[in-house]
Design an enzyme around this catalytic site. Structure first.
Site, short mmCIF file in Angstrom:
data_model
loop_
_atom_site.label_atom_id
_atom_site.label_comp_id
_atom_site.label_asym_id
_atom_site.label_seq_id
_atom_site.Cartn_x
_atom_site.Cartn_y
_atom_site.Cartn_z
CG ASP A 1 -7.33 4.13 2.95
OD1 ASP A 1 -8.37 3.83 2.31
OD2 ASP A 1 -7.14 5.26 3.42
CE LYS B 1 -2.61 1.14 3.68
NZ LYS B 1 -2.35 2.54 4.07
#
Ligand code: SF4
Length: 213
Positions: A141, A122
């Site tokens: 997220d 991420k």
């Protein structure tokens, strides 16, 4: 009934109208600054990270400086971002590798980024997308996951699997902006506790999966 691919396209278009200039809310001046800020943002708000990074970069402007900093000194500066011992250790170790092996700038390549201590996929996607303009994938997220599920774009739980689904649904040149806009919408309208569906630009096409109000 709208298919999921059409709904994804409609969501992207409506969010683009709502947040035309959406950008990451972390303050940074270079890809290295963005990498550090993104690492600090784990379990922490961007606002809090933005309060810490000016002091951090005033003391240790470049990776070589942070690599040479003491663990306790770094901990003291970043303490308010939470998990500060682990973050300080990761930052110092990542700084050392960036200084020694990458000429003082983070690599613009996902495998090399995730090889840095404390950097997951991420974080790597954020740095590539925001810092280098390289669309390595959709960043998922907590906000993107919640919205994608409510919007019926996925029924999966795992962030990486959701990212892969969204990457199938959206053209590559929308990956970066889609993530940024979903995060903004999640903070401002489709919040975890009380989504404001009555004020939401997506209300007409959103199945509101799992929303009980
Ligand atoms: S309509 Fe409601 S559930 Fe759907 S995206 Fe908007 S705020 Fe979230």
């Amino acid at each position: 009934m709208m298919g999921v691919k059409d709904r994804a396209a409609a969501v992207a278009e409506l969010l683009a109208g709502e947040y035309p200039d959406a950008r990451c809310e972390l303050d940074y001046r270079s890809p290295w600054g963005l990498l550090v800020a993104t690492m600090l943002s784990a379990q922490c708000t961007d606002v809090r990270v933005n309060r810490v990074t000016p002091d951090l970069f005033a003391r240790w402007p470049e990776p070589v400086d942070l690599a040479a900093a003491g663990q306790k000194e770094v901990e003291a500066v970043i303490r308010s971002t939470g998990m500060y011992r682990r973050k300080a250790a990761s930052l110092r170790a990542a700084a050392w590798i960036v200084a020694e092996q990458h000429g003082g700038a983070p690599p613009a390549e996902i495998d090399a980024l995730v090889a840095l201590p404390g950097v997951g996929r991420k974080t790597a996607k954020v740095v590539l997308g925001e810092g280098f303009g390289v669309a390595a994938g959709v960043t998922v997220d907590t906000h993107v996951r919640r919205l994608a599920r409510r919007l019926g774009l996925t029924n999966l739980e795992d962030a990486e699997k959701i990212a892969a689904e969204l990457e199938e649904l959206l053209p590559r040149d929308e990956w970066i902006s889609f993530s940024t806009r979903m995060i903004l919408h999640g903070r401002r309208v489709c919040t975890a506790r009380s989504p404001r569906c009555e004020d939401c630009v997506l209300a007409d096409i959103c199945p509101k999966d799992g929303v009980t109000r």
